[in-house]
Motif scaffolding. Structure first.
Motif, PDB file in Angstrom:
ATOM      1  N   ALA A 168       1.164  -0.451  -0.050  1.00 40.45           N
ATOM      2  CA  ALA A 168      -0.052  -0.120   0.148  1.00 40.45           C
ATOM      3  C   ALA A 168       0.728   1.499  -0.389  1.00 40.45           C
ATOM      4  CB  ALA A 168      -0.999  -0.372   1.580  1.00 40.45           C
ATOM      5  N   MET A 169       2.459   1.294   0.149  1.00 44.53           N
ATOM      6  CA  MET A 169       3.231   2.558   0.241  1.00 44.53           C
ATOM      7  C   MET A 169       2.799   3.313  -1.151  1.00 44.53           C
ATOM      8  SD  MET A 169       4.639   3.536   2.216  1.00 44.53           S
ATOM      9  CE  MET A 169       4.921   3.143   3.709  1.00 44.53           C
ATOM     10  N   PRO A 170       2.545   2.932  -2.190  1.00 46.84           N
ATOM     11  CA  PRO A 170       3.090   3.734  -3.298  1.00 46.84           C
ATOM     12  C   PRO A 170       1.291   4.421  -3.282  1.00 46.84           C
ATOM     13  CG  PRO A 170       3.282   1.631  -4.153  1.00 46.84           C
ATOM     14  CD  PRO A 170       3.248   0.879  -2.781  1.00 46.84           C
ATOM     15  N   GLY A 171       0.881   4.487  -2.420  1.00 48.91           N
ATOM     16  CA  GLY A 171      -0.669   5.399  -2.725  1.00 48.91           C
ATOM     17  C   GLY A 171      -0.679   5.763  -1.399  1.00 48.91           C
ATOM     18  N   ILE A 172       0.431   5.626  -0.069  1.00 48.39           N
ATOM     19  CA  ILE A 172       0.050   6.260   0.773  1.00 48.39           C
ATOM     20  C   ILE A 172       1.078   7.546   0.848  1.00 48.39           C
ATOM     21  CG2 ILE A 172       1.530   6.503   3.056  1.00 48.39           C
ATOM     22  CD1 ILE A 172       0.425   3.395   3.650  1.00 48.39           C
ATOM     23  N   LEU A 173       2.347   7.259   0.195  1.00 47.37           N
ATOM     24  CA  LEU A 173       3.374   8.547  -0.268  1.00 47.37           C
ATOM     25  C   LEU A 173       2.518   8.950  -1.187  1.00 47.37           C
ATOM     26  CD1 LEU A 173       6.580   6.149  -1.088  1.00 47.37           C
ATOM     27  CD2 LEU A 173       5.978   7.769   0.390  1.00 47.37           C
ATOM     28  N   THR A 174       1.646   8.436  -2.257  1.00 46.73           N
ATOM     29  CA  THR A 174       1.009   9.538  -3.054  1.00 46.73           C
ATOM     30  C   THR A 174       0.223  10.572  -2.555  1.00 46.73           C
ATOM     31  OG1 THR A 174       1.011   8.002  -5.083  1.00 46.73           O
ATOM     32  CG2 THR A 174      -0.770   9.579  -5.393  1.00 46.73           C
ATOM     33  N   GLY A 175      -0.298   9.858  -0.864  1.00 48.79           N
ATOM     34  CA  GLY A 175      -1.666  11.577  -0.266  1.00 48.79           C
ATOM     35  C   GLY A 175      -0.506  11.715   0.421  1.00 48.79           C
ATOM     36  N   THR A 176       0.887  11.559   1.050  1.00 51.97           N
ATOM     37  CA  THR A 176       1.423  12.193   1.699  1.00 51.97           C
ATOM     38  C   THR A 176       2.045  13.800   0.898  1.00 51.97           C
ATOM     39  OG1 THR A 176       1.962  10.704   3.236  1.00 51.97           O
ATOM     40  CG2 THR A 176       3.056  12.258   3.431  1.00 51.97           C
ATOM     41  N   ILE A 177       2.296  12.921  -0.547  1.00 56.43           N
ATOM     42  CA  ILE A 177       2.895  13.806  -0.984  1.00 56.43           C
ATOM     43  C   ILE A 177       1.478  14.688  -1.427  1.00 56.43           C
ATOM     44  CG2 ILE A 177       4.093  14.516  -3.507  1.00 56.43           C
ATOM     45  CD1 ILE A 177       5.637  12.256  -2.788  1.00 56.43           C
ATOM     46  N   ILE A 178       0.543  15.008  -2.130  1.00 54.44           N
ATOM     47  CA  ILE A 178      -0.749  15.998  -2.104  1.00 54.44           C
ATOM     48  C   ILE A 178      -1.000  16.585  -1.511  1.00 54.44           C
ATOM     49  CG2 ILE A 178      -3.205  15.707  -2.501  1.00 54.44           C
ATOM     50  CD1 ILE A 178      -2.543  13.134  -4.456  1.00 54.44           C
ATOM     51  N   GLY A 179      -1.096  16.063   0.812  1.00 52.29           N
ATOM     52  CA  GLY A 179      -1.806  16.907   1.577  1.00 52.29           C
ATOM     53  C   GLY A 179      -0.350  17.715   1.907  1.00 52.29           C
ATOM     54  N   MET A 180       1.383  17.166   1.392  1.00 55.23           N
ATOM     55  CA  MET A 180       1.715  18.303   1.803  1.00 55.23           C
ATOM     56  C   MET A 180       2.341  19.231   0.125  1.00 55.23           C
ATOM     57  SD  MET A 180       3.572  17.422   4.112  1.00 55.23           S
ATOM     58  CE  MET A 180       4.963  18.057   4.075  1.00 55.23           C
ATOM     59  N   ALA A 181       1.878  18.988  -0.457  1.00 56.80           N
ATOM     60  CA  ALA A 181       1.451  20.146  -1.462  1.00 56.80           C
ATOM     61  C   ALA A 181       0.619  20.920  -1.324  1.00 56.80           C
ATOM     62  CB  ALA A 181       1.405  19.881  -2.469  1.00 56.80           C
ATOM     63  N   GLN A 182      -1.446  20.830  -0.607  1.00 59.59           N
ATOM     64  CA  GLN A 182      -1.380  21.620  -0.220  1.00 59.59           C
ATOM     65  C   GLN A 182      -1.153  22.322   0.769  1.00 59.59           C
ATOM     66  OE1 GLN A 182      -4.734  19.485   1.826  1.00 59.59           O
ATOM     67  NE2 GLN A 182      -6.691  21.370   2.196  1.00 59.59           N
ATOM     68  N   PHE A 202       7.086  24.600  -7.671  1.00 61.45           N
ATOM     69  CA  PHE A 202       6.942  23.653  -6.543  1.00 61.45           C
ATOM     70  C   PHE A 202       6.135  22.724  -6.421  1.00 61.45           C
ATOM     71  CE2 PHE A 202      10.321  26.704  -3.788  1.00 61.45           C
ATOM     72  CZ  PHE A 202      11.376  25.852  -4.354  1.00 61.45           C
ATOM     73  N   LEU A 203       4.928  23.571  -6.580  1.00 61.47           N
ATOM     74  CA  LEU A 203       3.362  22.642  -6.271  1.00 61.47           C
ATOM     75  C   LEU A 203       3.682  22.006  -7.560  1.00 61.47           C
ATOM     76  CD1 LEU A 203       1.357  25.621  -5.308  1.00 61.47           C
ATOM     77  CD2 LEU A 203       2.039  22.963  -3.467  1.00 61.47           C
ATOM     78  N   ILE A 204       3.965  22.189  -8.991  1.00 68.19           N
ATOM     79  CA  ILE A 204       4.363  20.978  -9.997  1.00 68.19           C
ATOM     80  C   ILE A 204       5.132  19.741  -9.739  1.00 68.19           C
ATOM     81  CG2 ILE A 204       4.551  20.805 -12.474  1.00 68.19           C
ATOM     82  CD1 ILE A 204       3.292  23.738 -12.768  1.00 68.19           C
ATOM     83  N   ALA A 205       6.163  20.529  -8.956  1.00 68.56           N
ATOM     84  CA  ALA A 205       7.274  18.854  -8.902  1.00 68.56           C
ATOM     85  C   ALA A 205       6.317  17.646  -7.730  1.00 68.56           C
ATOM     86  CB  ALA A 205       8.503  19.804  -7.743  1.00 68.56           C
ATOM     87  N   MET A 206       5.990  18.712  -6.901  1.00 67.15           N
ATOM     88  CA  MET A 206       5.255  17.756  -5.487  1.00 67.15           C
ATOM     89  C   MET A 206       4.378  16.798  -6.142  1.00 67.15           C
ATOM     90  SD  MET A 206       5.669  19.698  -2.197  1.00 67.15           S
ATOM     91  CE  MET A 206       5.184  18.824  -1.450  1.00 67.15           C
ATOM     92  N   ASN A 207       3.705  17.048  -7.805  1.00 66.07           N
ATOM     93  CA  ASN A 207       2.126  16.443  -7.185  1.00 66.07           C
ATOM     94  C   ASN A 207       3.014  15.270  -8.659  1.00 66.07           C
ATOM     95  OD1 ASN A 207      -0.178  17.368  -6.701  1.00 66.07           O
ATOM     96  ND2 ASN A 207       0.751  19.179  -6.490  1.00 66.07           N
ATOM     97  N   GLY A 208       3.987  16.033  -9.620  1.00 70.01           N
ATOM     98  CA  GLY A 208       4.802  15.304 -10.678  1.00 70.01           C
ATOM     99  C   GLY A 208       5.616  14.136 -10.175  1.00 70.01           C
ATOM    100  N   LEU A 209       5.948  14.589  -8.797  1.00 70.83           N
ATOM    101  CA  LEU A 209       6.554  13.651  -7.825  1.00 70.83           C
ATOM    102  C   LEU A 209       5.476  12.283  -7.455  1.00 70.83           C
ATOM    103  CD1 LEU A 209       9.107  11.734  -6.896  1.00 70.83           C
ATOM    104  CD2 LEU A 209       8.470  13.843  -4.445  1.00 70.83           C
ATOM    105  N   ALA A 210       4.225  12.527  -7.279  1.00 64.67           N
ATOM    106  CA  ALA A 210       3.228  11.718  -6.817  1.00 64.67           C
ATOM    107  C   ALA A 210       2.882  11.137  -7.851  1.00 64.67           C
ATOM    108  CB  ALA A 210       2.272  12.408  -6.077  1.00 64.67           C
ATOM    109  N   ILE A 211       2.077  11.545  -8.916  1.00 62.79           N
ATOM    110  CA  ILE A 211       2.320  10.484 -10.059  1.00 62.79           C
ATOM    111  C   ILE A 211       3.872   9.362 -10.184  1.00 62.79           C
ATOM    112  CG2 ILE A 211       1.912  10.727 -12.773  1.00 62.79           C
ATOM    113  CD1 ILE A 211       0.511  13.749 -11.507  1.00 62.79           C
TER     114      ILE A 211
END
Length: 439
Positions: free
Chosen positions: A346-360, A420-429
């Protein structure tokens, strides 16, 4: 069949009535597709207009006008490095009146300017930061003392706006900030090739300033980085562990149902409410330092927790039950099942949600305003307890400044924040695509 029963006739798909009905249906579908396509085009136009406006102003924030002057590094002002010790010379340079050196250079270049008022106006064409430039040059190379060197000095914000075309020289004198005599001096310098537009490294390497040409985003960038570091260290472990407990270990009863409902509701709470909570608890009760990344990170962690918990629970739930059953069948304990099998998958989804939350959290302003991170901070913060500001707050402060040059700084800072926001969302993807498994 009774007499009252109606005879059911087969549908004639080629009848005029059926053809008319089908045409009406297709017409409605075309209208709906047309409305959807129009909505997409309008949204794209608004987005392009917004980004174009920000980029049009922001790109000028990365360049700054310089004026090349022949600077006499006078020994009478700076001292003699051969007669003084290194410490005495550096102290003398730091205390020296660099305006005398700049004034001497301008007097040599504009010998017709005699009155004290005109000389003062002439000096104002050069930024107040030019004194620091000369001081740093002498400290770096004491051999400059006694020589005359051509130096590119920062121009004032008015001259910078004139060079960039933001001030129309054709307007009447009463309608522009640069007066006729200053315009004549500027045109003379420009004709001699002494005015240039260069990449402005100060914008990326310094803190805030009251002068637009000296203002930079590095202090706000470091403040944002420290704030996000505190947010990540607190929100990630607590959020993930809470999601694991609720999804894998918590009994299904009214209490856990109430907790789940409240977590979902917290994700929709306005961010300013978390700012009020941080103000009341971290500043009012715990008396933590105001305007510090520590308090900002704690407040943003409260705001980010629901997002991380919801995303982590969804990722854990997406792991097939067969993985759990297979692990239990091989004798794994419940803890081993969760931490050796379920959480890694489940870690990929967890990291994705974390990065999106950090971008917010990176883009939030209201909570930080409530805890005092709106202060004017010049120094670069060195720790999470130092006074600091953040990029969104810096943008807010500059947008409220009256000087026209701060419009460019505001747009340039928005471009940096968007990067920075685009980079963080790109990292999540990227993380999702790299580690996601399909079952």
């Amino acid at each position: 069949m009774s007499d009252n029963a109606k005879e059911i006739k087969p549908t004639d798909w080629h009848s005029p009535e059926m053809n008319a009905r089908i045409k009406r249906r297709y017409r409605k579908e075309k209208w709906f597709r047309g409305l959807g396509f129009t909505a997409v085009i309008l949204a794209a136009m608004f987005l392009v207009t917004l980004i174009g406006k920000i980029a049009g102003d922001g790109l000028y924030g990365f360049v700054q006008t310089s004026i090349d002057l022949d600077i006499p590094f006078e020994e009478s002002v700076l001292g003699n490095p051969r007669e003084l010790s290194k410490a005495e010379f550096e102290e003398n340079v730091r205390r020296a009146n660099m305006l005398r050196i700049i004034d001497a250079s301008l007097r040599d270049h504009f010998p017709d300017v005699k009155s004290r008022r005109d000389r003062r106006d002439l000096l104002r064409m050069v930024s107040t930061g030019a004194r620091g430039q000369i001081r740093d040059m002498v400290l770096a190379d004491p051999s400059l003392v006694g020589t005359t060197q051509r130096v590119s000095l920062l121009a004032s914000d008015d001259i910078d706006q004139l060079r960039k075309g933001r001030i129309d020289a054709s307007e009447p004198e009463a309608n522009r900030k640069v007066k006729d005599k200053e315009l004549a001096w500027y045109q003379k310098l420009e004709e001699e090739g002494r005015v240039s537009l260069n990449f402005h490294t100060v914008f990326l390497t310094s803190g805030d300033s009251r002068d637009p040409e000296l203002a930079g985003i590095w202090g706000a960038t470091v403040g944002s980085a420290l704030t996000l570091l505190v947010t990540l260290l607190i929100a990630f472990p607590i959020g993930v562990l809470a999601a694991i407990y609720l999804e894998e270990f918590a009994p299904k009863n009214r209490l856990t149902d109430l907790i789940e409902v409240n977590i979902n509701n917290l994700a929709a709470v306005p961010s300013i409410v978390f700012g009020l909570l941080g103000l009341a608890v971290f500043l009012g009760v715990m008396h933590l330092p105001r305007s510090a990344p520590l308090v900002g990170g704690l407040t943003l962690a409260l705001m980010t927790l629901p997002t991380i918990i919801i995303a982590s629970r969804a990722s854990i739930k997406a792991v097939p039950p067969s993985i759990r059953d297979a692990a239990r069948g091989l004798g794994a304990s419940p803890m081993q099942v969760v931490f050796h099998h379920v959480v890694p998958l489940a870690m990929p989804g967890i990291l994705t949600g974390t990065i999106i939350g950090m971008a917010q959290a990176l883009g939030e302003t209201a909570p930080l305003l409530m805890i005092g991170m709106v202060a004017f901070i010049v120094d670069i913060p060195g720790s999470v307890t130092d006074a600091a500001t953040a990029l969104p707050v810096q943008i807010f402060l500059w947008a409220d400044s009256p000087e026209r040059a701060f419009v460019e700084k505001t747009s340039a800072a928005i471009l940096v924040l968007l990067t920075f926001l685009i980079a963080m969302n790109g990292l999540a993807i990227w993380l999702r695509q790299k580690f996601e498994r399909h079952w």
